[in-house]
Write a protein that holds these residues in place. Structure first.
Motif, PDB file in Angstrom:
ATOM      1  N   THR A 154       0.846  -1.197   0.090  1.00 13.84           N
ATOM      2  CA  THR A 154      -0.028  -0.180   0.036  1.00 13.84           C
ATOM      3  C   THR A 154       0.961   1.122   0.188  1.00 13.84           C
ATOM      4  O   THR A 154       0.510   2.267   0.187  1.00 13.84           O
ATOM      5  N   ASN A 155       2.343   1.207  -0.099  1.00 14.12           N
ATOM      6  CA  ASN A 155       3.237   2.229  -0.003  1.00 14.12           C
ATOM      7  C   ASN A 155       2.816   3.041   1.203  1.00 14.12           C
ATOM      8  O   ASN A 155       2.556   4.176   1.004  1.00 14.12           O
ATOM      9  N   ALA A 156       2.739   2.566   2.241  1.00 15.79           N
ATOM     10  CA  ALA A 156       2.369   3.252   3.591  1.00 15.79           C
ATOM     11  C   ALA A 156       3.144   4.728   3.638  1.00 15.79           C
ATOM     12  O   ALA A 156       4.302   4.740   3.390  1.00 15.79           O
ATOM     13  N   GLY A 205       3.096  -0.421  -3.545  1.00 16.18           N
ATOM     14  CA  GLY A 205       2.017   0.391  -3.922  1.00 16.18           C
ATOM     15  C   GLY A 205       0.927  -0.086  -4.741  1.00 16.18           C
ATOM     16  O   GLY A 205      -0.210   0.407  -5.122  1.00 16.18           O
ATOM     17  N   ALA A 206       1.095  -1.249  -5.535  1.00 17.41           N
ATOM     18  CA  ALA A 206       0.170  -2.080  -6.177  1.00 17.41           C
ATOM     19  C   ALA A 206      -1.055  -2.818  -5.459  1.00 17.41           C
ATOM     20  O   ALA A 206      -1.879  -3.132  -6.182  1.00 17.41           O
ATOM     21  N   HIS A 433      -3.947   6.482   1.738  1.00 18.29           N
ATOM     22  CA  HIS A 433      -4.721   5.244   2.090  1.00 18.29           C
ATOM     23  C   HIS A 433      -4.852   4.059   0.748  1.00 18.29           C
ATOM     24  O   HIS A 433      -4.877   3.010   0.836  1.00 18.29           O
ATOM     25  N   GLY A 434      -4.405   4.613  -0.527  1.00 20.56           N
ATOM     26  CA  GLY A 434      -4.832   3.964  -1.564  1.00 20.56           C
ATOM     27  C   GLY A 434      -6.437   3.824  -2.133  1.00 20.56           C
ATOM     28  O   GLY A 434      -6.854   4.734  -1.657  1.00 20.56           O
TER      29      GLY A 434
END
Lengths: 479, 479
Positions: A154-156, A205-206, A433-434
């Motif tokens: 999620t690329n936090a 992030g995917a 958050h995505g």
């Protein structure tokens, strides 16, 4: 027993065989906790829950699903906010939980790296880094339960992005099981590597739609020896921006957090935690909660005092308190936790996570507040966030006394209007958050044709049968 | 006149029409400077040189080439080291020079961002940042001529990666003309944006094979107010590593450079620049050239002195000099420039750019030196580099007096052996220079099947006709 049931039984037997004892859960009661996430959303009953214990087992399960057309959804610590990891209701999915893949493989305090399994809980990674006199700087409310594989997928973001970047900046190497079951081994502990296309970027992030992250090499920092926090009272959001530009310069690259806290939020915090006290005598429209940290001998008190004096002279702040002890710092940061609690106590409300250019935050804040209150004069706006990242949680509490349906409709309308304003300001509807499921409609509306084509092309390249987290981020091929 | 010639003429007329006066160069003498690069390599005569002045003109040219199957190669400032931007000899290519696309679109000192055209020279970007009291930290020998589009396409590194990261970490937004001529507009000035796949990552470091970068939003830092440099003498490479781990901690995140300079390199520098003097009285096997920088009021002298004393106590260093003035600092850094000059003066030699885990550098250095000298006892090894990035320029001067052919053969053999050792240590054969043409064979040998499939898939997804920088990084489809 229908032939479908029989087929399913065969599939589940095969999967159980691949995973060994305890590796596959099929009883409804055992699967319950894999249906729910932290915000309280609940997904459908999954086909089963696979709990592989090695990367090879992940590869075996994913490869099996690929050959037999079984959709699957990878799961981390269930703290996502956009419903991406919840099992789907339309097409039953296999849940692939990474929780048993939880070994810290290696810590290297000279290379400032750590190699980990995807299922490691963030806090355990932070602890292992600290033991080696290092920091792993990703810092989130959910760090006691979220898993690093989920953070990567999620690329936090979190509290310290200002200094250390998002998760993407903290990943040096990656191990991924591809949708066809092959393993991409990119576990290099290198700070530089310019050999061809940087494949790991595809998976960060995917949201688990292009592959299953099973391991990572993380970038560490020197451990902070001294940390100082302060709460500063400012006249308005524009002053906060001026103070930020000053603080970035005066505090060098030692600024770890610079949070906007409006008076409304401070009051929510005081309401939720009666033992908390307003740290300043006179109320102020907005506050900044900031932190600086150093791994070597630097006098941070003098640094913050200097910033305070310069800010005072420039009219950017009116008052402030510098935490003199760790306990005092903790009570300042408890304000930030308690205000979230206070917000939750008010029941259903609109939570957003937008990003703007930092220099537009003042104008955006004024304009959005005005328009939202024009649409719903009795709503309460609570807009706080990470100023240093241009990331605002512009949240809205609905007017009290509304019935459920009217409230939901109103909040949806307000969100749509808010997102329109974000787009006018060239911002993002999701800073950290995505997209998952919940933001998909707003996301797709804003996608240009080349962007959509490229994203769809990437999905098709990696997962042509659309079996991995189908319907998240992008719609299913037929939809 | 053959029909081929006539067809070519039509094509060139069309392109000239798209570009306007001065936009297309076709005379051999005008095209000469687009055939050569800084290391002195020379490419074939291109079909023509297109010099678009706007993003739309780039799109027009690329779209035209797409429709008429004309291969093209984007060019920046000609300072690449792997031959990627030189026109091809097999299939004549159109050179697409970005040099006229050189406007700084916007500088925002509160958002710490700058929007630029791809053809902007790096130095002009650094100057514009400084005017706004900011730094653009990318720092390279070629900064007076290289263009930011090239820096992005090669994911450039340089001296300050240790603190600020590679080019990839400095890009927030990107504008790219896709191989089919469409424009991908990702020029958002946002520090956080988690909306779908992060498409800009595809083009950073892709060496112009997946699209033509036409613009970027860059991340700036606060401008350094104080900078201090020091040269420290260490007993061996392992001591340098210990000193690095200490310096990262004691100097907080203010360490901007930490360079390994072996005695051989210092001597090469003194040979090349007779006005330079050995800054220390007693020769030492290796040195560290380091720099710290702060944008606020921090006492950097005390910081470096503290590091010196602690290093001395721990036996990690034996002597050192802290530059007391800017002029003194400059003369320390001139050592680094002069040693490159001294190296060039020695004629043809092996230049490499390898990366290793920092903690393996000592063992790698010893092992590689031993093996190379076993193969060629009279060769001279000059291994210097960015310790903080694990990036070693392990270069080899051949024995004097060898004839050209024997020299070339020997250097190639030594490179192959060196790369084998790099691979044994889980390193990278290219830390920052990239693959281009010259490193392709060694790169492909080391690629796993899933990596090759994914990279080939990405190339096909973006550029199915393989018209953009064909044959760079990956071989042409038929090869």
């Amino acid at each position: 027993m229908t032939s479908n049931d029989a087929l399913l039984d065969t599939r589940l037997e095969d999967l159980a065989g691949l995973l060994g004892k305890g590796g596959l859960l099929t009883a409804a009661e055992d699967m319950e906790r894999y249906r729910v996430d932290w915000p309280g959303y609940r997904g459908a009953l999954p086909l089963a829950v696979a709990r592989p214990a090695t990367t090879q087992q992940v590869a075996d399960v994913v490869g099996y699903c690929h050959r037999h057309d079984i959709p699957l959804v990878p799961q981390g610590g269930h703290s996502g906010l956009v419903g991406g990891a919840l099992p789907d209701a339309e097409t039953p999915e296999l849940v692939l939980s990474l929780e048993r893949l939880a070994t810290i493989r290696d810590v290297d305090p000279i290379n400032f790296t750590m190699s980990v399994d995807a299922g490691c809980v963030l806090q355990s990674i932070k602890d292992a880094a600290a033991e080696a006199d290092c920091d792993f700087p990703l810092s989130l409310g959910a760090q006691g339960s979220c898993q690093i594989g989920g953070n990567i997928s999620t690329n936090a973001g979190g509290l310290n992005v200002l200094r250390y970047g998002m998760m993407r900046q903290l990943v040096l190497g990656l191990e991924v099981v591809l949708p066809d079951g092959r393993i991409y081994n990119g576990m290099k502990a290198l700070h530089k590597n310019n050999t061809g296309y940087d494949l790991k970027q595809l998976f960060i992030g995917a949201e688990g739609t292009l592959g299953v992250v099973t391991g990572a090499v993380l970038k560490l920092s020197p451990r902070a020896q001294t940390t100082r926090s302060a709460l500063l009272a400012c006249p308005d959001v524009d002053a906060v921006l001026g103070l930020y530009a000053l603080a970035r310069r005066r505090c060098c690259d030692l600024l770890t957090a610079f949070e906007l806290v409006p008076r409304t939020c401070l009051e929510l915090a005081l309401e939720a935690a009666p033992d908390l006290r307003d740290p300043l005598e006179t109320p102020s429209p907005v506050y900044v909660l900031m932190e600086v940290a150093a791994s070597g001998p630097i006098d941070l008190d003098t640094m913050i005092e200097g910033l305070f004096e310069q800010g005072l002279e420039a009219g950017l702040l009116s008052d402030g308190v510098l935490a003199g002890s760790d306990a005092q710092a903790e009570s300042l940061w408890r304000i930030r936790e308690a205000m979230l609690e206070g917000q939750r106590n008010r029941g259903e409300h609109l939570r957003t996570d937008v990003a703007l250019p930092i220099s537009s935050l003042g104008e955006f804040h004024a304009r959005a507040s005005q328009e939202i209150l024009a649409l719903s004069p009795e709503a309460t706006i609570i807009a706080y966030g990470h100023i240093g990242d241009g990331n605002l949680h512009f949240n809205i509490l609905p007017p009290p006394g509304l019935e459920t349906e009217a409230r939901t409709t109103l909040l949806h309308e307000l969100e749509e209007r808010l997102f329109e304003i974000v787009t006018e300001f060239d911002g993002s509807i999701s800073a950290e958050h995505g997209i998952g499921r919940f933001k998909q409609a707003a996301f797709l509306e804003r996608l240009s044709e080349p962007e959509f084509d490229l994203m769809r092309g990437l999905k098709y390249l990696l997962d042509p049968r659309s079996l991995l987290s189908p319907g998240r981020i992008l719609p299913r091929p037929g939809d």
